[in-house]
Design a protein around this motif. Sequence first.
Motif, PDB file in Angstrom:
ATOM      1  N   MET A   1      43.214  34.888  40.921  1.00  0.00           N
ATOM      2  CA  MET A   1      44.255  33.885  40.649  1.00  0.00           C
ATOM      3  C   MET A   1      43.787  32.930  39.554  1.00  0.00           C
ATOM      4  O   MET A   1      44.519  32.634  38.599  1.00  0.00           O
ATOM      5  CB  MET A   1      44.546  33.115  41.941  1.00  0.00           C
ATOM      6  CG  MET A   1      45.421  31.898  41.767  1.00  0.00           C
ATOM      7  SD  MET A   1      45.144  30.689  43.102  1.00  0.00           S
ATOM      8  CE  MET A   1      43.594  29.940  42.566  1.00  0.00           C
TER       9      MET A   1
ATOM     10  N   GLY B   1      44.201  39.582  46.137  1.00  0.00           N
ATOM     11  CA  GLY B   1      43.497  39.416  47.406  1.00  0.00           C
ATOM     12  C   GLY B   1      44.441  38.985  48.505  1.00  0.00           C
ATOM     13  O   GLY B   1      44.051  38.252  49.410  1.00  0.00           O
TER      14      GLY B   1
ATOM     15  N   ILE C   1      45.898  44.053  42.301  1.00  0.00           N
ATOM     16  CA  ILE C   1      44.584  44.482  41.804  1.00  0.00           C
ATOM     17  C   ILE C   1      43.780  45.038  42.957  1.00  0.00           C
ATOM     18  O   ILE C   1      43.783  44.476  44.062  1.00  0.00           O
ATOM     19  CB  ILE C   1      43.839  43.349  41.072  1.00  0.00           C
ATOM     20  CG1 ILE C   1      42.562  43.902  40.448  1.00  0.00           C
ATOM     21  CG2 ILE C   1      43.551  42.158  41.984  1.00  0.00           C
ATOM     22  CD1 ILE C   1      42.118  43.184  39.204  1.00  0.00           C
TER      23      ILE C   1
HETATM   24  C1  GRF Z   1      39.365  41.293  44.850  1.00  0.00           C
HETATM   25  O1  GRF Z   1      38.224  42.113  44.858  1.00  0.00           O
HETATM   26  C2  GRF Z   1      40.614  42.120  44.699  1.00  0.00           C
HETATM   27  O2  GRF Z   1      40.428  43.251  43.918  1.00  0.00           O
HETATM   28  C3  GRF Z   1      40.893  42.517  46.129  1.00  0.00           C
HETATM   29  O3  GRF Z   1      40.550  41.401  46.899  1.00  0.00           O
HETATM   30  C4  GRF Z   1      39.576  40.619  46.206  1.00  0.00           C
HETATM   31  C5  GRF Z   1      40.147  39.247  46.059  1.00  0.00           C
HETATM   32  O4  GRF Z   1      39.233  38.362  45.465  1.00  0.00           O
HETATM   33  N1  GRF Z   1      42.270  42.948  46.253  1.00  0.00           N
HETATM   34  P1  GRF Z   1      39.744  36.952  44.919  1.00  0.00           P
HETATM   35  O5  GRF Z   1      40.425  36.257  46.104  1.00  0.00           O
HETATM   36  O6  GRF Z   1      40.661  37.203  43.786  1.00  0.00           O
HETATM   37  O7  GRF Z   1      38.495  36.228  44.517  1.00  0.00           O
END
Ligand code: GRF
Length: 222
Positions: free
Chosen positions: A17, A91, A111
């Motif tokens: 984010m 995430g 992602i």
């Molecule tokens: C990331 O590794 C993303 O690929 C997965 O969850 C994790 C989220 O990390 N879907 P963040 O909250 O963006 O730091």
Amino acid sequence: MTRKRVAVLISGRGSNMTALIEAAKDKNFPAEIALVVSNRPDASGLASARDAGIATEIVDHMVYGKERAAFEAVLQDALEQHRIDLICLAGFMRLLTGAFVTRWNERMLNIHPALLPSFKGLDTHERALEAGVKIHGASVHFVVAEMDSGPLIAQGAVPVHDDDTPSTLAARVLAVEHRIYPFALRLVAEGRVRVEKGRCIIAGAAALAGASLVIPGGIPNT
Ligand code: GRF
């Protein structure tokens, strides 16, 4: 240029984010982060979003129990109130119903920390190490009803080292995530991505040659 209004959906720390917020600070970036929604009131990413001056909403899934449609109705309301054009899942640890996914067809990105279609689901870094792959990475894709399965927009690769642990590998992949997510959002917001037979065709892709394959430090000479 009218910038697309983006909602980022999180459940945790929100480092992806933050990468999107940073990219969108550039006034030439074709999207603005208009809203951050968390399904968890304690997500640490909420504070980062507020610090960046972004509107935040909490839609706590616990309140709705198994009523996914009720949860999503509230989520949809928030998205409409903020006139959202595109959603980025970052995430976000809730499965969405087919109805919600269909409504946001080709307007919702996710992602995933693996080179899809390998290693769908959780614990991707552990499983990549177990499988002994030499290249690992991350993927940005459009969301479809089936988890981690939509058309791929961009991917980034990293080498796997013999002495990697899941956490060292996760850190290397995360650095690539932070590059490919803004890159993929830019392509979508510019209207350059078209889905044909389950594949993304990127207008002007020739000019981007190699841009979606990122190997930090390059491949070492042997
Ligand atoms: C990331 O590794 C993303 O690929 C997965 O969850 C994790 C989220 O990390 N879907 P963040 O909250 O963006 O730091």
